[in-house]
Design a protein around this motif. Structure first.
Motif, short mmCIF file in Angstrom:
data_model
loop_
_atom_site.label_atom_id
_atom_site.label_comp_id
_atom_site.label_asym_id
_atom_site.label_seq_id
_atom_site.Cartn_x
_atom_site.Cartn_y
_atom_site.Cartn_z
N PRO A 247 28.81 -6.75 -10.37
CA PRO A 247 28.22 -7.74 -10.76
C PRO A 247 28.07 -8.90 -9.53
O PRO A 247 27.24 -9.53 -9.53
CB PRO A 247 28.64 -8.54 -12.01
CG PRO A 247 30.10 -7.96 -12.04
CD PRO A 247 30.15 -6.72 -11.39
N LEU A 248 29.11 -8.83 -8.57
CA LEU A 248 29.16 -9.92 -7.67
C LEU A 248 28.26 -9.48 -6.60
O LEU A 248 27.46 -10.46 -5.82
CB LEU A 248 30.50 -10.12 -7.01
CG LEU A 248 31.62 -10.47 -7.93
CD1 LEU A 248 32.77 -10.59 -7.17
CD2 LEU A 248 31.22 -11.87 -8.29
N LYS A 249 27.78 -8.27 -6.42
CA LYS A 249 26.86 -7.77 -5.42
C LYS A 249 25.51 -7.34 -5.99
O LYS A 249 24.63 -7.42 -5.30
CB LYS A 249 27.39 -6.64 -4.57
CG LYS A 249 28.46 -6.70 -3.92
CD LYS A 249 28.28 -7.81 -2.66
CE LYS A 249 29.62 -7.70 -2.07
NZ LYS A 249 29.44 -8.55 -0.58
N GLN A 250 25.35 -7.12 -7.36
CA GLN A 250 24.19 -6.66 -7.88
C GLN A 250 23.65 -7.76 -8.70
O GLN A 250 24.50 -8.68 -9.34
CB GLN A 250 24.31 -5.77 -9.08
CG GLN A 250 24.81 -4.45 -8.27
CD GLN A 250 25.38 -3.35 -9.31
OE1 GLN A 250 26.23 -3.75 -10.18
NE2 GLN A 250 24.92 -2.20 -8.89
N GLU A 251 22.31 -8.19 -8.53
CA GLU A 251 21.60 -9.28 -8.92
C GLU A 251 21.21 -8.85 -10.37
O GLU A 251 20.28 -7.97 -10.62
CB GLU A 251 20.36 -9.60 -8.15
CG GLU A 251 19.86 -11.18 -8.69
CD GLU A 251 18.59 -11.55 -7.65
OE1 GLU A 251 17.83 -11.87 -8.17
OE2 GLU A 251 18.78 -11.19 -6.39
N MET A 252 21.41 -9.45 -11.37
CA MET A 252 20.93 -9.23 -12.94
C MET A 252 19.81 -9.35 -13.14
O MET A 252 19.14 -8.53 -13.75
CB MET A 252 21.84 -10.15 -14.04
CG MET A 252 21.54 -9.85 -15.34
SD MET A 252 22.02 -8.04 -15.76
CE MET A 252 23.95 -8.45 -15.57
N ASN A 253 18.96 -10.39 -12.39
CA ASN A 253 17.54 -10.58 -12.59
C ASN A 253 16.76 -9.53 -12.17
O ASN A 253 15.77 -8.94 -12.62
CB ASN A 253 16.88 -11.99 -12.03
CG ASN A 253 17.52 -13.15 -12.54
OD1 ASN A 253 17.93 -12.97 -13.90
ND2 ASN A 253 17.47 -14.32 -11.81
#
Length: 109
Positions: A49-55
């Protein structure tokens, strides 16, 4: 005192387990409405999650699944997401195409 009331501790010492305490009874209720409401819900999480953007994930996954107009995505926080599908066929197709996503919960009742 029964054998089940004893706990084995490190060092070979035995100590008595704490007593049962208060019992709580939960009233029975009909949860069929809840089950129906979440019957076409997919919950998952990002592996990084630190590298992947949730939006970006919420925007692109419905397009990858070809269900843009038939699903609603939500950010649950802590790298977790939820998709609510309109049709069971759509969630099945999403699961089939999502072998790269770790699915941590899926309700198909």
């Amino acid at each position: 005192m029964s054998q089940g009331q004893w706990l084995e501790k490190s060092g070979g010492q035995k100590k008595q387990a704490p007593s049962g305490g208060l019992k709580i009874s939960i009233p029975k209720f009909d949860n069929s409405t809840l089950i129906t409401g979440y019957s076409k819900t997919l919950i998952g999480r990002c592996m990084n999650p630190l590298k992947q953007e949730m939006n970006g994930l919420l925007y692109h996954l419905p397009r990858i699944w070809n269900v843009e107009e038939r699903v609603v995505g939500a950010d649950l926080g802590l790298g977790r997401f939820q998709f609510d599908f309109q049709e069971e066929e759509d969630i099945i197709e999403g699961l089939r195409m999502s072998h790269f996503i770790l699915i941590i919960g899926c309700c198909l009742w």
